[in-house]
Design a protein around this motif. Structure first.
Motif, short mmCIF file in Angstrom:
data_model
loop_
_atom_site.label_atom_id
_atom_site.label_comp_id
_atom_site.label_asym_id
_atom_site.label_seq_id
_atom_site.Cartn_x
_atom_site.Cartn_y
_atom_site.Cartn_z
N UNK A 104 0.83 -1.21 0.00
CA UNK A 104 0.00 0.00 0.00
C UNK A 104 0.86 1.26 0.00
N UNK A 105 1.94 1.22 0.75
CA UNK A 105 2.83 2.39 0.83
C UNK A 105 3.63 2.56 -0.46
N UNK A 106 4.10 1.44 -1.04
CA UNK A 106 4.97 1.50 -2.22
C UNK A 106 4.23 1.94 -3.46
N UNK A 107 2.89 1.91 -3.42
CA UNK A 107 2.13 2.29 -4.61
C UNK A 107 2.37 3.74 -5.03
N UNK A 138 5.89 9.93 3.80
CA UNK A 138 5.81 10.33 5.20
C UNK A 138 4.36 10.57 5.61
N UNK A 139 3.61 11.29 4.78
CA UNK A 139 2.21 11.58 5.10
C UNK A 139 1.39 10.29 5.18
N UNK A 140 1.56 9.45 4.16
CA UNK A 140 0.80 8.21 4.13
C UNK A 140 1.26 7.24 5.22
N UNK A 141 2.60 7.17 5.40
CA UNK A 141 3.16 6.23 6.36
C UNK A 141 2.80 6.57 7.79
N UNK A 142 2.85 7.86 8.16
CA UNK A 142 2.51 8.27 9.52
C UNK A 142 1.06 7.91 9.83
N UNK A 181 -2.73 4.42 12.62
CA UNK A 181 -3.87 3.50 12.54
C UNK A 181 -3.50 2.07 12.90
N UNK A 182 -2.19 1.83 13.11
CA UNK A 182 -1.74 0.48 13.46
C UNK A 182 -1.65 -0.46 12.28
N UNK A 183 -1.63 0.08 11.07
CA UNK A 183 -1.55 -0.76 9.88
C UNK A 183 -0.12 -0.98 9.40
N UNK A 184 0.88 -0.36 10.05
CA UNK A 184 2.26 -0.49 9.60
C UNK A 184 3.19 -0.22 10.77
N UNK A 185 4.36 -0.87 10.76
CA UNK A 185 5.36 -0.65 11.80
C UNK A 185 6.38 0.38 11.32
N UNK A 186 7.11 0.93 12.30
CA UNK A 186 8.11 1.97 11.99
C UNK A 186 9.19 1.42 11.08
N UNK A 187 9.62 0.17 11.32
CA UNK A 187 10.68 -0.42 10.49
C UNK A 187 10.29 -0.52 9.03
#
Length: 575
Positions: A157-160, A258-262, A267-273
């Protein structure tokens, strides 16, 4: 055939090194791409679970990847250096060898300065392209593909977001390449003009000094130098858009991630790593696109140089050697209805309907006003140029059917402004015969009346001749060139106004000595009647056509041009 395909033909023997170079870079890059993935596992697993064994395991894997990457990088450097140096060496040799095969008509297609640029600057452009291009050419696509794959593995989702930013950069780079592609050829042509002016100035530096034209030459050079600077500035002005386009796209991707990842972390859908890993791949992906764009820019510039080099290599040689060796039985020369012009599309012929028989072993002279095509006529005998119509025969054999090396070994030609090369007098003489003995050199110099001044030099025949023969006078230079031609032991000797810089007595001595050579057919072009008055026959040329043929006595009766020239020179001599 495109220029790249033409040059690819000459990469045989070094292709393996190019393939190994790309392979080693690919392997090196693969290890580099793995490192961010290992880093994300350390953050998400090692830190989250507070497991020191993960740090040790993944850390050792990262070190191993770095070491293997270094080793393959070293092997790449070794193979690439060998491939590039051998390939460029071969291109220079092929170009130079092809130029040596050129006929004079081929050389007329290129300016000397342009040929020098094609042998030096254009080869250097290709060399720099290979040096700076092989590594990013292999790394760019691999990093781009693996980086995108790893990003989607970490978080699809993030890499899109890369699917939106990458095309933007691609479009910008395409427009840049399209704009500057034709500008690189103009850049190399500007380099040609600079080299031409430098060459002319250095060749004629004594004339420049004598006419006090230093300031004029400086203005001329400033103009072409400024043109080169302007073209270079405009070309690299557009090429430099590459970097800001890359930075803009990279920062857009980082901000978007950064906007999408934060939001996804909150929302708990992704970890910091995962975010850290994807951000690491942002730099790699954008760097890969930067590499690819730089490769395109390098290729765009090198294509202009490739085209120029291919023009030299693929230039069809206008003279092809025949198969018949020059027979030693007959030294006669026959011009049979010869028509000649320097360019096929020229409207008028330089020589028109020349028919002339020169008996074997005879001495003939050629007179005519400036521009009457005297030199053009004799250049047809050793096939420096080919006739357009008719034929030139030696010993009743068409020169076009003769072996070219054999023909030119048997025909010696001395020009008015012949050239001496840097080296000793002996070394210059051995251009005529590499195996000539000291006695043969001395004998040839005696016939050419060159021994009289050579003996006055402290080192004699070991005297060093400066480039172009600048440390000897014009008359001395001409006599040395005559001696060099005699060492070829030619059957036909052509002297194209080659005693114009010697005094009358020396001229007479040279003519007398040449008459003592048995069986030698001599063709003398001169401006002085006294140089040809003894000839068996004299040809008068006027506007590329035969005006009269005969000996001195008959021409005095039948040719007003010859009679007027003789009387004016006799009157001048009396004064």
């Amino acid at each position: 055939m495109s220029s790249l395909k033409i040059l690819f033909r000459y990469s045989k023997g070094v292709r393996l090194y190019f393939v190994l170079s790309i392979l080693f870079v690919a392997i090196e890059t693969s290890f580099e791409v793995i490192i961010p993935l290992l880093m994300s596992e350390i953050i998400d697993v090692g830190i989250a679970q507070q497991d020191p064994s993960i740090f040790l395991e993944k850390g050792l894997q990262m070190i191993l990847c770095a070491i293997l990457s270094l080793l393959f990088g070293i092997w790449y450097a070794k193979c690439a250096a060998k491939a590039i140096s051998l390939f460029c060496q071969r291109l220079r040799s092929i170009e130079f060898e092809k130029i040596q095969e050129y006929a004079f008509s081929n050389l007329d297609h290129f300016e000397t300065a342009s040929l020098i640029t094609r042998l030096t600057s254009d080869i250097t452009v290709i060399q720099n392209t290979l040096i700076n291009g092989i590594r990013p050419f292999a790394r760019g696509p691999i990093i781009l593909i693996l980086g995108l794959v790893m990003s989607f593995i970490i978080n699809a989702r993030l890499a899109i977001i890369f699917l939106f930013t990458t095309p933007i950069l691609g479009v910008i780079l395409f427009l840049i390449v399209k704009k500057i592609a034709p500008m690189y050829r103009r850049l190399q042509q500007a380099v040609d003009r600079v080299n031409l002016l430098i060459q002319e100035n250095l060749t004629a530096i004594r004339v420049v000094k004598a006419f006090v034209r230093d300031e004029y030459e400086e203005e001329q050079f400033s103009q072409v130098n400024e043109d080169l600077a302007n073209i270079t500035q405009n070309t690299f002005h557009f090429a430099s858009f590459n970097t800001p386009a890359f930075q803009m796209t990279m920062y857009m991707a980082i901000v978007g991630l950064m906007l999408l990842g934060v939001n996804m972390i909150v929302d708990g859908n992704m970890q910091v790593g995962e975010l850290t890993g994807v951000l690491s791949y942002v730099l790699q992906i954008m760097n890969s696109l930067m590499m690819i764009s730089n490769v395109f820019l390098l290729i765009t510039r090198s294509i202009a140089s490739c085209n120029r080099i291919a023009e030299v290599i693929e230039e069809p040689v206008n003279l092809r050697s025949g198969k018949i060796p020059l027979t030693p039985k007959d030294n006669s020369v026959d011009f049979n209805h010869v028509f000649f012009k320097y360019h096929p599309n020229a409207k008028e012929y330089v020589l028109s309907d020349i028919t002339w028989h020169i008996p074997s072993g005879s001495t003939v002279g050629i007179l005519g006003a400036t521009g009457s095509a005297k030199s053009s006529l004799v250049q047809l005998i050793p096939r420096l140029y080919d006739v357009n119509e008719g034929s030139v025969k030696i010993g009743h054999v068409d020169v076009r059917d003769m072996d070219l090396v054999s023909l030119r070994d048997q025909v010696a030609m001395v020009l008015q402004n012949n050239t001496l090369f840097s080296g000793t007098i002996k070394e210059n003489m051995r251009w005529g015969d590499p195996n000539a003995s000291d006695e043969e050199i001395r004998k040839a110099c005696e016939i050419a009346c060159a021994d009289e001044f050579i003996q006055k030099f402290p080192k004699g025949y070991d005297t060093y001749i400066e480039q172009g023969g600048t440390n000897v006078s014009g008359g001395q230079r001409q006599r040395l060139c005559i001696a060099r031609a005699l060492l070829k032991k030619p059957r036909i000797l052509i002297l194209d106004d080659s005693t114009s810089a010697v005094d009358t007595n020396t001229d007479h001595s040279i003519r007398s000595a040449l008459r003592s050579i048995q069986g030698l057919t001599q063709i003398l072009i001169a401006q002085r009647v006294s140089s040809v008055i003894h000839c068996d026959q004299i040809l008068i040329l006027e506007d590329g056509k035969i005006s009269a043929i005969g000996d001195h006595d008959s021409l005095m009766e039948t040719s007003s041009f010859y009679r007027g020239l003789y009387e004016s020179q006799q009157k001048g001599a009396g004064i």
